[in-house]
Each structure stands twice: as C-alpha cells, then as structure tokens.
Design an enzyme around this catalytic site. Sequence first.
Site, PDB file in Angstrom:
ATOM      1  N   GLY A  22       0.816  -1.209   0.000  1.00 13.85           N
ATOM      2  CA  GLY A  22       0.000   0.000   0.000  1.00 13.85           C
ATOM      3  C   GLY A  22       0.854   1.264   0.000  1.00 13.85           C
ATOM      4  O   GLY A  22       0.586   2.212   0.731  1.00 13.85           O
ATOM      5  N   ALA A  25       2.627   2.875  -5.332  1.00 11.57           N
ATOM      6  CA  ALA A  25       2.282   1.938  -6.416  1.00 11.57           C
ATOM      7  C   ALA A  25       0.977   1.214  -6.108  1.00 11.57           C
ATOM      8  O   ALA A  25       0.082   1.128  -6.953  1.00 11.57           O
ATOM      9  CB  ALA A  25       3.416   0.936  -6.622  1.00 11.57           C
ATOM     10  N   ALA A  60       8.359  14.024  -6.793  1.00 13.05           N
ATOM     11  CA  ALA A  60       8.377  14.832  -8.017  1.00 13.05           C
ATOM     12  C   ALA A  60       7.861  13.970  -9.162  1.00 13.05           C
ATOM     13  O   ALA A  60       8.144  12.773  -9.229  1.00 13.05           O
ATOM     14  CB  ALA A  60       9.802  15.293  -8.321  1.00 13.05           C
ATOM     15  N   LYS A  88       5.343  22.105 -11.119  1.00 15.00           N
ATOM     16  CA  LYS A  88       6.703  21.813 -11.587  1.00 15.00           C
ATOM     17  C   LYS A  88       6.794  22.061 -13.082  1.00 15.00           C
ATOM     18  O   LYS A  88       6.082  21.434 -13.862  1.00 15.00           O
ATOM     19  CB  LYS A  88       7.037  20.341 -11.263  1.00 15.00           C
ATOM     20  CG  LYS A  88       8.356  19.876 -11.841  1.00 15.00           C
ATOM     21  CD  LYS A  88       8.675  18.446 -11.460  1.00 15.00           C
ATOM     22  CE  LYS A  88       9.899  17.954 -12.212  1.00 15.00           C
ATOM     23  NZ  LYS A  88      10.186  16.534 -11.988  1.00 15.00           N
TER      24      LYS A  88
HETATM   25  C1  LIG Z   1      15.545   7.922  -3.002  1.00 15.42           C
HETATM   26  C2  LIG Z   1      14.334   7.817  -3.840  1.00 15.42           C
HETATM   27  C3  LIG Z   1      13.763   8.969  -4.366  1.00 15.42           C
HETATM   28  C4  LIG Z   1      12.644   8.885  -5.198  1.00 15.42           C
HETATM   29  N1  LIG Z   1      12.131  10.001  -5.767  1.00 15.42           N
HETATM   30  C5  LIG Z   1      11.151   9.877  -6.692  1.00 15.42           C
HETATM   31  C6  LIG Z   1      10.621  11.002  -7.371  1.00 15.42           C
HETATM   32  O1  LIG Z   1      10.983  12.146  -7.103  1.00 15.42           O
HETATM   33  N2  LIG Z   1       9.676  10.806  -8.317  1.00 15.42           N
HETATM   34  C7  LIG Z   1       9.219   9.559  -8.624  1.00 15.42           C
HETATM   35  O2  LIG Z   1       8.403   9.419  -9.540  1.00 15.42           O
HETATM   36  N3  LIG Z   1       9.642   8.484  -7.930  1.00 15.42           N
HETATM   37  C8  LIG Z   1      10.596   8.617  -7.002  1.00 15.42           C
HETATM   38  N4  LIG Z   1      11.023   7.518  -6.323  1.00 15.42           N
HETATM   39  C9  LIG Z   1      10.351   6.256  -6.507  1.00 15.42           C
HETATM   40  C10 LIG Z   1       9.076   6.251  -5.657  1.00 15.42           C
HETATM   41  O3  LIG Z   1       9.387   6.520  -4.325  1.00 15.42           O
HETATM   42  C11 LIG Z   1       8.405   4.905  -5.762  1.00 15.42           C
HETATM   43  O4  LIG Z   1       8.256   4.561  -7.120  1.00 15.42           O
HETATM   44  C12 LIG Z   1       7.038   4.973  -5.166  1.00 15.42           C
HETATM   45  O5  LIG Z   1       7.089   5.489  -3.877  1.00 15.42           O
HETATM   46  C13 LIG Z   1       6.411   3.609  -5.146  1.00 15.42           C
HETATM   47  O6  LIG Z   1       6.914   2.840  -4.120  1.00 15.42           O
HETATM   48  P1  LIG Z   1       6.226   1.450  -3.888  1.00 15.42           P
HETATM   49  O7  LIG Z   1       4.784   1.665  -3.619  1.00 15.42           O
HETATM   50  O8  LIG Z   1       6.596   0.566  -5.012  1.00 15.42           O
HETATM   51  O9  LIG Z   1       6.970   0.872  -2.602  1.00 15.42           O
HETATM   52  P2  LIG Z   1       6.857   1.278  -1.054  1.00 15.42           P
HETATM   53  O10 LIG Z   1       6.578   2.694  -0.828  1.00 15.42           O
HETATM   54  O11 LIG Z   1       8.101   0.703  -0.428  1.00 15.42           O
HETATM   55  O12 LIG Z   1       5.610   0.462  -0.535  1.00 15.42           O
HETATM   56  C14 LIG Z   1       5.690  -0.907  -0.290  1.00 15.42           C
HETATM   57  C15 LIG Z   1       4.409  -1.365   0.365  1.00 15.42           C
HETATM   58  O13 LIG Z   1       4.466  -2.775   0.506  1.00 15.42           O
HETATM   59  C16 LIG Z   1       4.090  -3.118   1.807  1.00 15.42           C
HETATM   60  N5  LIG Z   1       4.754  -4.353   2.180  1.00 15.42           N
HETATM   61  C17 LIG Z   1       6.072  -4.658   2.082  1.00 15.42           C
HETATM   62  N6  LIG Z   1       6.284  -5.885   2.567  1.00 15.42           N
HETATM   63  C18 LIG Z   1       5.076  -6.351   2.974  1.00 15.42           C
HETATM   64  C19 LIG Z   1       4.642  -7.545   3.591  1.00 15.42           C
HETATM   65  N7  LIG Z   1       5.493  -8.522   3.916  1.00 15.42           N
HETATM   66  N8  LIG Z   1       3.348  -7.675   3.888  1.00 15.42           N
HETATM   67  C20 LIG Z   1       2.452  -6.701   3.588  1.00 15.42           C
HETATM   68  N9  LIG Z   1       2.804  -5.546   3.012  1.00 15.42           N
HETATM   69  C21 LIG Z   1       4.111  -5.385   2.720  1.00 15.42           C
HETATM   70  C22 LIG Z   1       4.486  -1.954   2.678  1.00 15.42           C
HETATM   71  O14 LIG Z   1       3.743  -1.921   3.872  1.00 15.42           O
HETATM   72  C23 LIG Z   1       4.159  -0.793   1.752  1.00 15.42           C
HETATM   73  O15 LIG Z   1       2.799  -0.483   1.914  1.00 15.42           O
HETATM   74  C24 LIG Z   1      12.093   7.611  -5.461  1.00 15.42           C
HETATM   75  C25 LIG Z   1      12.634   6.462  -4.883  1.00 15.42           C
HETATM   76  C26 LIG Z   1      13.740   6.550  -4.089  1.00 15.42           C
HETATM   77  C27 LIG Z   1      14.302   5.300  -3.477  1.00 15.42           C
END
Ligand SMILES: Cc1cc2nc3c(=O)[nH]c(=O)nc-3n(C[C@H](O)[C@H](O)[C@H](O)COP(=O)(O)OP(=O)(O)OC[C@H]3O[C@@H](n4cnc5c(N)ncnc54)[C@H](O)[C@@H]3O)c2cc1C
Length: 508
Positions: A22, A25, A60, A88
């Site tokens: 959650g 993505a 961003a 932006k």
């Molecule tokens: C340093 C950095 C800077 C960034 N800056 C940008 C930017 O400026 N612009 C941009 O477009 N993107 C940026 N990104 C990318 C962006 O942060 C991610 O694409 C976006 O936040 C999506 O993350 P996510 O949802 O895939 O993962 P996460 O935010 O890590 O979410 C993972 C989810 O999975 C859940 N989860 C994990 N393991 C389990 C489990 N075992 N059981 C149940 N739930 C679980 C967690 O609770 C969480 O809800 C950046 C990334 C990084 C690392």
Amino acid sequence: MTGQTERLHGERAIRSIVIAGGGTAGWMAAAMLARRLEKQPVQITVIESSTIGTVGVGEATVPGIRDFFRELGVTEREVMAATKGTAKLGIEFVDWKRTGHSFFHPFGLYGMRSRGVAFHHYWQKLRSAGDPVELADYCLATVMAKHNLFMLPTDRPVHDLLFFDWAVHFDAGLFAQFLAARAVAGGVRRVDATITNVRINGETGLVDGVDTACGKAIDGDLFIDCTGFRSLLLGAALGSGYEDWSNLLPCDRAVAIPCERAGPLTPFTRSTAFAQGWQWRIPLQHRVGNGLVYASRHLSDDAAIDTLRSRLEGAPLAEPNLIRFRTGHRRDFWRGNCIGLGLAAGFMEPLESTSITLIQTGIEKLLALFPDRDFDPALASEYNRSTTLEYERIRDFLLLHYWANDRRGEPMWDQCRDTALPEALAHKLRLFRANGSLVRYEWESFHDPSWLSMYAGFDIAARSHDRAADYFSVQDLQSALARMRESIGKAVALAEPHDAFLRTYGVG
Ligand SMILES: Cc1cc2nc3c(=O)[nH]c(=O)nc-3n(C[C@H](O)[C@H](O)[C@H](O)COP(=O)(O)OP(=O)(O)OC[C@H]3O[C@@H](n4cnc5c(N)ncnc54)[C@H](O)[C@@H]3O)c2cc1C
C-alpha cells in the site's frame, strides 16, 4: 461492449485482484483499477503492512501524472490541495556539466518550426554565426522557471511559443492517503497485515494466495506485487531475476531529509551534482524534500548524511531516511498471474522523476492487456517487451546526464565519461552530432525537447544544421528569433509568482 468488458464478463473472467503493498504503487493501482473496473464483478483487495511502512520518498512527477488524475476523475486542484502540492515546470540541473554551470530541462517546446524545419536548426545556424543567445531563452517554461513564475498553460496555444506542460510535486504520504480514500470509496477492501508466505500452485505455477502474520489467508485470481524493493511475489516467490544496471549508472544509495523552506517557492525540482553523486530539492507547500543520491564506492553513508545535513536550507523536519538500491528491473515484470509495479518491478534513480510515471504506464498497459484466468502468455510477453523497452529508454536518458559531464578530476565523474554507451543511445548521439537529427524510439518517455535541453545544457553540438534552414539569412533569422523572445516575454508577464499562483488557484 469493449473488448475489456467482454473479457470481464466471460466465464474465465478475473473475479478477484489482490494488490500486495500500500505505497504509492499499490494505491495508484487500486484507485485506477477500481475506477476502470467500476460496476464489474471484481473484488479488489489491498494488503499493506503498518509495521513495514512505505519507502517514504517519491515526490516529483512528470506531466503525464495529470493524465492519471484525469483518468481517475480528479482535478489537479484537488490533488494539490490534498497533498500540499506545488507546480513543476521542469528540473534545474546545477553543476552537472561543471561546477558553477547550470541549465534547465523544461516541460515545454523551444521556439517555432518554420517551413517544416525544426526550430533548433535555426538556432544552431545562428550559433554557428556567433549569435550568443541560449536555446533556453526560446522556451516559455524555462523563462518562467528562471523568474519563479507560474501560470496554467492556455487550452489552445495559438503558436508553439506558448506551449508548455507542467507536473506536480506532492507529499507522497498524503498522495497515498488521497488515493486510498478514493479506492476504498470505490469498493476496494483494505487489509492491514504482514504477508509471511506466498502460495504457488505446484501444477500451474500461478500464485494461489498469500498468508499473513495474523493467520489470514488471502486468495485471488490476479496478483499485483507492490511490496517495494522486497518484491515478495514477483521476485522472491516467483523468482523473476534482476537485470542489474549498476555498471551503467554509478549511484546505489540515497539519503533523504525534509526541511523547512528558506526563500521563495520555486516551480521546479533542482538537481545539484557533487563529487560523489547529486542532491535533489523538491519544494512543497509545507516543507522542502531533500536527498542525496550517491555512489557507496565513493562516499560512506555517514559522510552522505553529514553532507546532506550541512546543505539543508532550513531546520530538518525528520531523521535521515537511508535507502539502498540496485539500479535495474525484474527480467519479467509479469509472470503467470502476477505483475510487479513500482519498486517491486525495478528502480532507476529519481534524476528525472520517472518512477511514478512507470507505475502509471504499467497500470495502463495492464488494463490494455487485461487477462482472463487463462493468463494467455502472449499478454505477459507483450507487457514485458514494452516495459523493458520503456525502462531501457529512460535508463539511456539518465545515462546521458552522467556520461556528458565535464567534472574533471573527480573519480566518479571521470569514470562516467568513460562508460561504454548502449548502442541505441550512441546512435542517437551520432545522428544529432551529424546534422542535428533527432530520432524518437518506440516507448520513449522523453521527447525531442528533453533531449535538446540535455544537448544544449551539456554543450553537445551538431556539426551542421538542416540545410533547409539556409532559406533564411542570418539577419532575417536574428530578427525572427528576437520577435520570438519578445512574444515569450509578453507571455511571461502574465504569470504570477509561484506562491501567489497557488493561493489564487485555491490550493495554497
Ligand atoms: C531515493 C528515492 C527517491 C525517489 N524520488 C522519486 C521522485 O521524485 N519521483 C518519482 O516518480 N519516484 C521517485 N522515487 C520512486 C518512488 O518513491 C516509488 O516509485 C514509489 O514510492 C512507489 O513505491 P512502492 O509503492 O513501489 O513501494 P513502497 O513505498 O516501499 O511500498 C511498499 C508497500 O508494501 C508493503 N509491504 C512490504 N512488505 C510487505 C509484507 N510482507 N506484507 C504486507 N505488506 C508489505 C508496505 O507496507 C508498503 O505499503 C524515489 C525512490 C527513491 C528510493
């Protein structure tokens, strides 16, 4: 009935979708699927773990995000008000070529085409004749950014000079909450649980379900892995390998610290290079997001934290958030009945804010190729082919930023200049150098003006211009281009300081 609806109504239609994770993505996927599959007999469940949390960065975006808002049925105004968002116009690159030098990558066009010839050829012709005016001066978005101004683009620009696009900066946590509220209102089931096991069917190789720490088992037809870097389903359980691009892009760590803002609210992201990496600055209404992206081979984590702390413009608002990453992507983004989105699918550093856009296009592609429970491998194959290309194109654009540097005497940057370029990028550069030709590949996120901003910013020059530009004399061109700058000046006069714009717009 659309093809998608027919498939949904069929006997083999998907009845339940489980989104694991959650973060940005997971909630983008949930909100969009709930919207697009509205009134269909499909149950969507999001499993998130409050004990694990999200990555906590990613603020961003690129202009395409506004298509996502539109598809979701929300306005920019609603999103910006809910997420303390700002506008932006592009990214300012400071010290990337060399210390003391900067340029702007705008979301907008340069100049006007004439007689079928792209503007940059005319500009190039004048430069060759000794005219000092920068390409940047022919872009409305760049000129507005330079003066900290913003306005909404007109719906029907009368000519190219008035055309620009814009994206938003937002608080990632608030954005996820905003999406979650819409998704839940649209019927999405939300489960707070930690996944401890992924059950794979021994016969079909498909994911049957997941087990959670609280003893709950959640089954589904289609699984979307949004578990972040863990990639619990696609990577860990299904074994989709990792295409590692660490040899091409040197950075593998980031540290983020938000801080109070000092100074005016800028309508752009800033990226400032330093000896072992670069620093981002993302202005929000209530704080500034800051981070260092660096190469651990050249800088320790402690030194990175100290460096970032010493460069904050205001009081820190949180402890440092240290993040390790491996640049690259899962070899299969879609395997069987599981698709990875967000960090679970892959990661490239946030130099051009491309991760959220990759989530968005991933969701769009999934909807376009939406499977039934037979999971025809052709669908996954097309998804994997196009997504791999999309990642490679972005990688090449990022790589150009590093490769083109002129920061001599700094080991990381010296190595970057020696990187062997992938052929698609090398070909692009050869074409441009030959006579200013631009080539656009399939699944390329960045269009001609973005590449031009890099070429001009890094002084990558074409050997000659399109000979059709010689229709006009240097003198004629000088007056025509001066008129273009005048038109841009008049348009800029209509823009407001960014913070005033946000107030007038009703979001600040
Ligand atoms: C340093 C950095 C800077 C960034 N800056 C940008 C930017 O400026 N612009 C941009 O477009 N993107 C940026 N990104 C990318 C962006 O942060 C991610 O694409 C976006 O936040 C999506 O993350 P996510 O949802 O895939 O993962 P996460 O935010 O890590 O979410 C993972 C989810 O999975 C859940 N989860 C994990 N393991 C389990 C489990 N075992 N059981 C149940 N739930 C679980 C967690 O609770 C969480 O809800 C950046 C990334 C990084 C690392």
